[in-house]
Design a protein around this motif. Sequence first.
Motif, PDB file in Angstrom:
ATOM      1  N   ARG A   1      38.510 -14.044  -2.148  1.00 48.13           N
ATOM      2  CA  ARG A   1      37.848 -13.264  -3.197  1.00 48.13           C
ATOM      3  C   ARG A   1      38.845 -12.380  -3.940  1.00 48.13           C
ATOM      4  O   ARG A   1      38.795 -12.284  -5.177  1.00 48.13           O
ATOM      5  CB  ARG A   1      36.736 -12.413  -2.587  1.00 48.13           C
ATOM      6  CG  ARG A   1      36.032 -11.496  -3.589  1.00 48.13           C
ATOM      7  CD  ARG A   1      34.836 -10.798  -2.952  1.00 48.13           C
ATOM      8  NE  ARG A   1      34.219  -9.869  -3.895  1.00 48.13           N
ATOM      9  CZ  ARG A   1      34.542  -8.586  -3.993  1.00 48.13           C
ATOM     10  NH1 ARG A   1      35.472  -8.071  -3.190  1.00 48.13           N
ATOM     11  NH2 ARG A   1      33.940  -7.805  -4.876  1.00 48.13           N
ATOM     12  N   ASP A   2      39.756 -11.747  -3.219  1.00 45.88           N
ATOM     13  CA  ASP A   2      40.726 -10.858  -3.866  1.00 45.88           C
ATOM     14  C   ASP A   2      41.645 -11.631  -4.809  1.00 45.88           C
ATOM     15  O   ASP A   2      41.974 -11.160  -5.906  1.00 45.88           O
ATOM     16  CB  ASP A   2      41.549 -10.121  -2.809  1.00 45.88           C
ATOM     17  CG  ASP A   2      40.715  -9.116  -2.023  1.00 45.88           C
ATOM     18  OD1 ASP A   2      39.675  -8.676  -2.559  1.00 45.88           O
ATOM     19  OD2 ASP A   2      41.100  -8.790  -0.885  1.00 45.88           O
ATOM     20  N   THR A   3      42.074 -12.823  -4.389  1.00 45.66           N
ATOM     21  CA  THR A   3      42.933 -13.641  -5.249  1.00 45.66           C
ATOM     22  C   THR A   3      42.206 -14.033  -6.526  1.00 45.66           C
ATOM     23  O   THR A   3      42.774 -13.993  -7.628  1.00 45.66           O
ATOM     24  CB  THR A   3      43.381 -14.910  -4.501  1.00 45.66           C
ATOM     25  OG1 THR A   3      44.081 -14.533  -3.313  1.00 45.66           O
ATOM     26  CG2 THR A   3      44.285 -15.766  -5.373  1.00 45.66           C
ATOM     27  N   LEU A   4      40.946 -14.398  -6.400  1.00 42.05           N
ATOM     28  CA  LEU A   4      40.166 -14.804  -7.566  1.00 42.05           C
ATOM     29  C   LEU A   4      39.919 -13.631  -8.509  1.00 42.05           C
ATOM     30  O   LEU A   4      39.958 -13.788  -9.734  1.00 42.05           O
ATOM     31  CB  LEU A   4      38.838 -15.410  -7.113  1.00 42.05           C
ATOM     32  CG  LEU A   4      38.961 -16.740  -6.355  1.00 42.05           C
ATOM     33  CD1 LEU A   4      37.620 -17.144  -5.758  1.00 42.05           C
ATOM     34  CD2 LEU A   4      39.466 -17.829  -7.286  1.00 42.05           C
ATOM     35  N   ARG A   5      39.671 -12.461  -7.956  1.00 49.49           N
ATOM     36  CA  ARG A   5      39.474 -11.277  -8.801  1.00 49.49           C
ATOM     37  C   ARG A   5      40.748 -10.947  -9.564  1.00 49.49           C
ATOM     38  O   ARG A   5      40.704 -10.571 -10.738  1.00 49.49           O
ATOM     39  CB  ARG A   5      39.045 -10.085  -7.941  1.00 49.49           C
ATOM     40  CG  ARG A   5      37.597 -10.154  -7.465  1.00 49.49           C
ATOM     41  CD  ARG A   5      37.321  -9.101  -6.399  1.00 49.49           C
ATOM     42  NE  ARG A   5      37.601  -7.748  -6.870  1.00 49.49           N
ATOM     43  CZ  ARG A   5      36.735  -6.986  -7.529  1.00 49.49           C
ATOM     44  NH1 ARG A   5      35.526  -7.459  -7.793  1.00 49.49           N
ATOM     45  NH2 ARG A   5      37.055  -5.768  -7.907  1.00 49.49           N
ATOM     46  N   ALA A   6      41.898 -11.101  -8.897  1.00 48.84           N
ATOM     47  CA  ALA A   6      43.173 -10.810  -9.558  1.00 48.84           C
ATOM     48  C   ALA A   6      43.464 -11.807 -10.677  1.00 48.84           C
ATOM     49  O   ALA A   6      44.095 -11.467 -11.678  1.00 48.84           O
ATOM     50  CB  ALA A   6      44.304 -10.826  -8.531  1.00 48.84           C
ATOM     51  N   ALA A   7      43.000 -13.041 -10.524  1.00 47.08           N
ATOM     52  CA  ALA A   7      43.246 -14.069 -11.541  1.00 47.08           C
ATOM     53  C   ALA A   7      42.468 -13.795 -12.824  1.00 47.08           C
ATOM     54  O   ALA A   7      42.883 -14.221 -13.910  1.00 47.08           O
ATOM     55  CB  ALA A   7      42.885 -15.443 -10.993  1.00 47.08           C
ATOM     56  N   GLY A   8      41.340 -13.093 -12.731  1.00 50.90           N
ATOM     57  CA  GLY A   8      40.572 -12.742 -13.919  1.00 50.90           C
ATOM     58  C   GLY A   8      39.474 -13.740 -14.235  1.00 50.90           C
ATOM     59  O   GLY A   8      39.459 -14.871 -13.740  1.00 50.90           O
ATOM     60  N   SER A   9      38.552 -13.318 -15.094  1.00 46.90           N
ATOM     61  CA  SER A   9      37.381 -14.143 -15.395  1.00 46.90           C
ATOM     62  C   SER A   9      37.740 -15.410 -16.165  1.00 46.90           C
ATOM     63  O   SER A   9      37.067 -16.432 -16.037  1.00 46.90           O
ATOM     64  CB  SER A   9      36.360 -13.323 -16.195  1.00 46.90           C
ATOM     65  OG  SER A   9      36.943 -12.836 -17.395  1.00 46.90           O
ATOM     66  N   ARG A  10      38.810 -15.368 -16.973  1.00 48.53           N
ATOM     67  CA  ARG A  10      39.193 -16.563 -17.727  1.00 48.53           C
ATOM     68  C   ARG A  10      39.661 -17.694 -16.814  1.00 48.53           C
ATOM     69  O   ARG A  10      39.689 -18.848 -17.226  1.00 48.53           O
ATOM     70  CB  ARG A  10      40.311 -16.234 -18.718  1.00 48.53           C
ATOM     71  CG  ARG A  10      39.880 -15.381 -19.898  1.00 48.53           C
ATOM     72  CD  ARG A  10      41.094 -14.992 -20.730  1.00 48.53           C
ATOM     73  NE  ARG A  10      40.731 -14.068 -21.800  1.00 48.53           N
ATOM     74  CZ  ARG A  10      40.584 -14.417 -23.071  1.00 48.53           C
ATOM     75  NH1 ARG A  10      40.761 -15.675 -23.423  1.00 48.53           N
ATOM     76  NH2 ARG A  10      40.255 -13.529 -23.985  1.00 48.53           N
ATOM     77  N   ALA A  11      40.046 -17.348 -15.590  1.00 46.42           N
ATOM     78  CA  ALA A  11      40.574 -18.361 -14.672  1.00 46.42           C
ATOM     79  C   ALA A  11      39.487 -19.008 -13.828  1.00 46.42           C
ATOM     80  O   ALA A  11      39.768 -19.956 -13.093  1.00 46.42           O
ATOM     81  CB  ALA A  11      41.623 -17.727 -13.761  1.00 46.42           C
ATOM     82  N   ARG A  12      38.244 -18.530 -13.929  1.00 44.27           N
ATOM     83  CA  ARG A  12      37.216 -19.022 -13.007  1.00 44.27           C
ATOM     84  C   ARG A  12      36.951 -20.519 -13.170  1.00 44.27           C
ATOM     85  O   ARG A  12      36.987 -21.272 -12.191  1.00 44.27           O
ATOM     86  CB  ARG A  12      35.915 -18.222 -13.198  1.00 44.27           C
ATOM     87  CG  ARG A  12      36.040 -16.772 -12.774  1.00 44.27           C
ATOM     88  CD  ARG A  12      34.725 -16.027 -12.825  1.00 44.27           C
ATOM     89  NE  ARG A  12      34.105 -16.025 -14.142  1.00 44.27           N
ATOM     90  CZ  ARG A  12      33.138 -15.179 -14.501  1.00 44.27           C
ATOM     91  NH1 ARG A  12      32.691 -14.272 -13.633  1.00 44.27           N
ATOM     92  NH2 ARG A  12      32.608 -15.226 -15.708  1.00 44.27           N
ATOM     93  N   LEU A  13      36.673 -20.962 -14.379  1.00 45.01           N
ATOM     94  CA  LEU A  13      36.395 -22.388 -14.564  1.00 45.01           C
ATOM     95  C   LEU A  13      37.639 -23.255 -14.376  1.00 45.01           C
ATOM     96  O   LEU A  13      37.543 -24.344 -13.794  1.00 45.01           O
ATOM     97  CB  LEU A  13      35.766 -22.640 -15.932  1.00 45.01           C
ATOM     98  CG  LEU A  13      34.298 -22.233 -16.072  1.00 45.01           C
ATOM     99  CD1 LEU A  13      33.735 -22.722 -17.405  1.00 45.01           C
ATOM    100  CD2 LEU A  13      33.451 -22.751 -14.931  1.00 45.01           C
ATOM    101  N   PRO A  14      38.831 -22.834 -14.844  1.00 42.50           N
ATOM    102  CA  PRO A  14      40.019 -23.636 -14.534  1.00 42.50           C
ATOM    103  C   PRO A  14      40.254 -23.811 -13.034  1.00 42.50           C
ATOM    104  O   PRO A  14      40.642 -24.898 -12.588  1.00 42.50           O
ATOM    105  CB  PRO A  14      41.155 -22.843 -15.195  1.00 42.50           C
ATOM    106  CG  PRO A  14      40.504 -22.173 -16.356  1.00 42.50           C
ATOM    107  CD  PRO A  14      39.140 -21.794 -15.858  1.00 42.50           C
TER     108      PRO A  14
END
Length: 622
Positions: free
Chosen positions: A434-447
């Motif tokens: 979860r922390d890694t995904l939060r750091a990546a940002g919302s634009r990275a969710r679908l990629p």
Amino acid sequence: MDFFAAQDHARRASRQLVGWFAAAVVAIILVIYLLLAFVLGSGEGPYGPQPVSWWQPELLLATAVVVGGFILLGSLYKILTLASGGGAAVAEALGGRLVPRATTDALERRLVNVVDEMAIAAGIPAPPVYVLDGEQGINAFAAGTRTTEGVVAVTRGTLEQLSRDELQGVIAHEFSHILNGDMRLNLRLIGVLHGILLLTLIGRILARSARGSDKGAAPMIIMGLVLIVVGYVGVLFGKIIKAAVSRQREFLADAAAVQFTRNPAGIAGALQRIAGHGSAIGHPRAEEASHMFFGSGMALSRMFATHPPLDERIRRIDPSFRGAPRSAASTGSAATTPAAAGFAGSAERAAQPLSAAAFAASVGTVRPQHVDFARRLLAGLPPAFVDEVHHPAGAQAAVFALLLAEDATIRTRQLDIVRSRHGDGSASACAELRDTLRAAGSRARLPILDIAIPALREPAEEARRQVLDSVDALIRADGRVSLFEYALQRILHHALLPPRTRYRGNTSPTQLHADITVLLSLLARAGHGDASLAEEAFAAAARQAPTDGPWTLLERAEMRPERIDQALDHLAATTPPFRARLIEACATAVMHDGQVNASEFELLRVVCEALDCPVPPLTEGA
């Protein structure tokens, strides 16, 4: 040529193919009918030789039904078989081996990484990757029925002989075929030729069965030989049609590869290596798929060649080319050079402001900034995380982590759901990611979802359904469905379940109007919290719609998920020009206030994906 023009061109090519196929079948029927009329009508009458009657309606009808039906059924069977098996069936039929996402082979990992980059840039889930281990020639192909259901395959020679830039040029070329509708056309070409080729098989059976028989078997032998000859002649003309259709598509795909990567040296270098190393495919079934390959897989005359001459392809990319093949021994990275004249001018354009028209124009189009975005995103993720999502268990944990709520109480409830269904290890991995995904940002969710989907597809269908059930439970944990949750849920259901039969009926104008109303109402309310702004956005979108009014904004309760799915199924069967206007109307509904956030963009992408119109990622400055 933009996405919708390319799709429309592919549809016209398919219709032309059907026309040529019908003409070939009619010619074959007439030849066989004339032969039957001669064989059955010749002989001795009471007053000498009996004249042949060339007009026998009953015989003509019987010949048309038997021969035409046989060819048609053979072609339909092949087309349906290929469609049901998808690109994987084609790759495996040619000796392809599925590359595990978690492969430890350095060359295969490089290939997976390049495919991931192009998939993120194109806005589609990363396709499965196959390697033809027994083929040392430099070649590749893409196969499938839809943009989200294709596969990419490369030969062992491609892996071993090309630099990374050259490999990226080849993969970009194949992604152009995926985006431009060429894959479906290629499968139909295989099916059409298969139906005609079956005549030669029947001819051989007749000729062999008549051997050793009495004199009465002569007509059967003659008929068998004629069927063999007619079948081969039909296939010969079919190959000419196949070559004509394929050659121009190869030029377009080369141009698109340069546009995608802004690196003419990549694909030009790959073509030069083919000139020095070769691209031959040795598999017995390579000929029927020859039009699908990156380079010519067979030694054919110019008339039957499915690809333009190598020198001509290279010079269109690199006008300075003088015919010297590049050594296959050097696999250093090709240098990035300025765009070639006539090919990459559009690749140099800066990102346009995000408007409804610009969004519609971006459909199916990959720009260098999208490839750069994908490369930066993957480089910015921790290597351990990327390795994790290449494993089925890690990809599953990443998907669950994407759904974890901000509220601690709800998040605890969600982790308990994961723990009860998949064990403590999965719940712990989910919490850590979860922390890694939060750091990546919302634009990275679908990629990130795009590169996780191939690993999620690897387990059996029962395991995939368990993942989907857990996703549904995590979404229901807080009693509401966000835009992102709806987007993720629909993408996963489409990607992990067996392909549904696409709606192909003729939808009435009244029904299409109702379907568009549902879609525009959904997007207008999703993009604007204020009711009056939603009304304005809906009205603005309706003015762009491909059908006439009157229009009425629906209430949220009227937009049930099953009704939305039905509307998307109907609208996906419309023509490319219709969908072009529809997507601009959809974008207007969301962007009427001049803003679009990640969740709204994700919903737009889901709508476009359902319409078989992929959109690239939302990049900075777009």
